[in-house]
Design a protein around this motif. Structure first.
Motif, PDB file in Angstrom:
ATOM      1  N   CYS A  19      27.710   9.930 110.344  1.00 39.38           N
ATOM      2  CA  CYS A  19      28.644  10.900 109.781  1.00 39.38           C
ATOM      3  C   CYS A  19      28.462  12.180 110.584  1.00 39.38           C
ATOM      4  O   CYS A  19      27.357  12.742 110.612  1.00 39.38           O
ATOM      5  CB  CYS A  19      28.355  11.156 108.303  1.00 39.38           C
ATOM      6  SG  CYS A  19      28.661   9.761 107.211  1.00 39.38           S
ATOM      7  N   ALA A  20      29.510  12.633 111.248  1.00 34.19           N
ATOM      8  CA  ALA A  20      29.394  13.768 112.163  1.00 34.19           C
ATOM      9  C   ALA A  20      30.369  14.872 111.789  1.00 34.19           C
ATOM     10  O   ALA A  20      31.528  14.600 111.456  1.00 34.19           O
ATOM     11  CB  ALA A  20      29.648  13.310 113.604  1.00 34.19           C
ATOM     12  N   ARG A  21      29.897  16.101 111.882  1.00 32.25           N
ATOM     13  CA  ARG A  21      30.764  17.238 111.601  1.00 32.25           C
ATOM     14  C   ARG A  21      31.784  17.386 112.724  1.00 32.25           C
ATOM     15  O   ARG A  21      31.457  17.316 113.907  1.00 32.25           O
ATOM     16  CB  ARG A  21      29.945  18.517 111.469  1.00 32.25           C
ATOM     17  CG  ARG A  21      30.785  19.703 111.006  1.00 32.25           C
ATOM     18  CD  ARG A  21      29.959  20.928 110.783  1.00 32.25           C
ATOM     19  NE  ARG A  21      30.811  22.029 110.365  1.00 32.25           N
ATOM     20  CZ  ARG A  21      30.368  23.267 110.162  1.00 32.25           C
ATOM     21  NH1 ARG A  21      29.083  23.544 110.347  1.00 32.25           N
ATOM     22  NH2 ARG A  21      31.203  24.226 109.792  1.00 32.25           N
ATOM     23  N   ASN A  22      33.014  17.602 112.347  1.00 32.15           N
ATOM     24  CA  ASN A  22      34.105  17.625 113.316  1.00 32.15           C
ATOM     25  C   ASN A  22      34.105  18.908 114.149  1.00 32.15           C
ATOM     26  O   ASN A  22      33.753  19.975 113.670  1.00 32.15           O
ATOM     27  CB  ASN A  22      35.445  17.493 112.590  1.00 32.15           C
ATOM     28  CG  ASN A  22      36.579  17.161 113.532  1.00 32.15           C
ATOM     29  OD1 ASN A  22      36.370  16.587 114.595  1.00 32.15           O
ATOM     30  ND2 ASN A  22      37.789  17.521 113.156  1.00 32.15           N
ATOM     31  N   PHE A  23      34.474  18.766 115.410  1.00 33.91           N
ATOM     32  CA  PHE A  23      34.806  19.900 116.260  1.00 33.91           C
ATOM     33  C   PHE A  23      35.718  19.391 117.365  1.00 33.91           C
ATOM     34  O   PHE A  23      36.091  18.220 117.398  1.00 33.91           O
ATOM     35  CB  PHE A  23      33.556  20.610 116.810  1.00 33.91           C
ATOM     36  CG  PHE A  23      32.681  19.770 117.708  1.00 33.91           C
ATOM     37  CD1 PHE A  23      32.862  19.755 119.077  1.00 33.91           C
ATOM     38  CD2 PHE A  23      31.651  19.007 117.172  1.00 33.91           C
ATOM     39  CE1 PHE A  23      32.046  18.997 119.904  1.00 33.91           C
ATOM     40  CE2 PHE A  23      30.826  18.248 117.988  1.00 33.91           C
ATOM     41  CZ  PHE A  23      31.032  18.243 119.351  1.00 33.91           C
ATOM     42  N   GLU A  24      36.094  20.261 118.270  1.00 30.45           N
ATOM     43  CA  GLU A  24      37.236  20.046 119.161  1.00 30.45           C
ATOM     44  C   GLU A  24      37.279  18.698 119.870  1.00 30.45           C
ATOM     45  O   GLU A  24      38.291  18.013 119.851  1.00 30.45           O
ATOM     46  CB  GLU A  24      37.292  21.180 120.191  1.00 30.45           C
ATOM     47  CG  GLU A  24      38.510  21.150 121.088  1.00 30.45           C
ATOM     48  CD  GLU A  24      38.551  22.330 122.038  1.00 30.45           C
ATOM     49  OE1 GLU A  24      39.307  22.265 123.028  1.00 30.45           O
ATOM     50  OE2 GLU A  24      37.825  23.306 121.788  1.00 30.45           O
ATOM     51  N   CYS A  25      36.199  18.290 120.523  1.00 27.61           N
ATOM     52  CA  CYS A  25      36.277  17.075 121.351  1.00 27.61           C
ATOM     53  C   CYS A  25      35.395  15.947 120.825  1.00 27.61           C
ATOM     54  O   CYS A  25      35.071  15.016 121.570  1.00 27.61           O
ATOM     55  CB  CYS A  25      35.920  17.396 122.806  1.00 27.61           C
ATOM     56  SG  CYS A  25      34.188  17.844 123.077  1.00 27.61           S
TER      57      CYS A  25
END
Length: 380
Positions: free
Chosen positions: A310-316
């Motif tokens: 489970c990963a926190r979202n960011f641009e790429c």
């Protein structure tokens, strides 16, 4: 509430200057004090940018070696300063001036390659990070030995989660929090906790309070459903790593009062870390990137251990984590709590993500396929 400690504000200018001078002397000795034949290729990972790039370039000029930069992030974005602060401006200019002096460049994402071409005018071959072979799913026997060796570290967690380290049945021998030896055969315990792991450097680009808030919500969801289904698991969250904000968040963890969820920190030796990841059920990445165009290497560690993330979202981030395929992407603590709850209880969804992680190209194969030709050309 007590504010989160800041890195740069806690370091005086004189201390920064002293550290810079010390670093220059160490790097100068390492590069120019070697008596062995001079290298014909110098591959520099950036960051750190100052003073490594210019020292490596000087070495290459003196020894007629090729100078290659491996861009893992943009160094000037890693200060806790506004983009127009003099330090940030000078650091960016320094990287901008050094980048075209390289003979070749690698970078970790397509987004970074595009940015470097548009802003620094250089071409970068995308060389994505991949897990080395020593990250893998851990066998039952190795898992048992690992938890026996680390038993003192987990005594408090076992007590908090009410998971006995020993059983009274005569046929059970050695018993850890997750495994037992019965009639000479090692088995997983039926009442073992689900293990969630997060590896962090405890820096401001990882908002650890988001995980703490999500765990409180997860505890509430487990308590709500436990009245109807006593098979719901206990959850042990293990956080590895060292960094400047560790003590601050450990203080917050100690104040949490949860029965079904327990969070703890641990420092693992280099040989134990990949084995422990291979024992876990789920990985959490809170990395958000100071530049927005690098990718979290810890996710590759998790994938090497065949661990859904489970990963926190960011641009790429979608260059590495594909939502619903090899992991889940969240924007808030509420989403993270929902995802953890779903994956811990929905075996079909969990196994689908685990299957999406398997078979990833490993570091050596990836290096040969994506970098070997440039290195060979530079060394000829």
């Amino acid at each position: 509430p007590t504010p989160v400690p800041k890195l740069v504000s806690s370091i005086s200018p004189l201390r920064l200057l002293f550290r810079l001078i010390t670093l220059i002397s160490v790097l100068f000795g390492a590069l120019f004090g070697v008596r062995d034949p001079a290298a014909n290729v110098v591959l520099v990972q950036n960051p750190p940018s100052v003073p490594l790039l210019i020292l490596a370039w000087l070495y290459c000029k003196l020894h007629r070696a090729s100078f290659i930069i491996d861009w893992h992030n943009l160094g000037f974005t890693m200060f806790e300063l506004k983009p127009w602060h003099p330090i940030s401006v000078v650091a960016r200019l320094y990287e901008r001036l050094m980048s075209p002096l390289s003979d070749a460049n690698f970078c970790v994402s397509a987004a970074m390659s595009s940015w470097l071409k548009a802003n620094f005018g250089i071409h970068c071959r995308v060389l994505r990070d991949r897990p080395p072979d020593f990250f893998h799913s851990t066998s039952l026997s190795d898992r048992h030995e690992l938890f026996l060796r680390l038993a003192p570290c987990f005594e408090s967690a076992s007590e908090r989660l009410n998971i006995g380290m020993h059983r009274g049945a005569d046929e059970v021998g050695e018993c850890t929090m997750c495994t037992l030896r019965r009639h000479g055969k090692i088995e997983l315990r039926d009442d073992r906790p689900k293990i969630i792991v997060s590896s962090t450097s405890w820096t401001p680009d990882e908002d650890f309070s988001m995980l703490l808030d999500a765990l409180i919500l997860l505890e509430e969801k487990l308590n709500t459903f436990s009245t109807n289904d006593q098979r719901l698991p206990k959850v042990l969250v293990v956080v590895t790593g060292k960094g400047p904000q560790k003590a601050y968040y450990e203080s917050k963890m100690s104040k949490l009062t949860m029965e079904r969820v327990h969070i703890m920190t641990i420092w693992l030796e280099s040989g134990d870390y990949p084995e422990f990841l291979g024992c876990a059920d789920l990985g959490i990445s809170l990395h958000t990137s100071t530049s927005g165009i690098d990718l979290p290497m810890k996710v590759l560690d998790f994938y090497g251990g065949e661990l859904p993330v489970c990963a926190r979202n960011f641009e790429c981030l979608d260059e590495l984590v594909q939502h619903g395929s090899n992991g889940m992407v969240f924007e808030s603590s509420v989403e993270l709590a929902d995802q953890m709850f779903d994956l811990l209880l929905n075996e079909d969804k969990y196994l689908k993500l685990k299957e999406g992680v398997r078979g990833m190209t490993r570091w050596r194969e990836n290096w040969i396929n994506c970098a070997a030709d440039i290195i060979q050309k530079a060394s000829s």
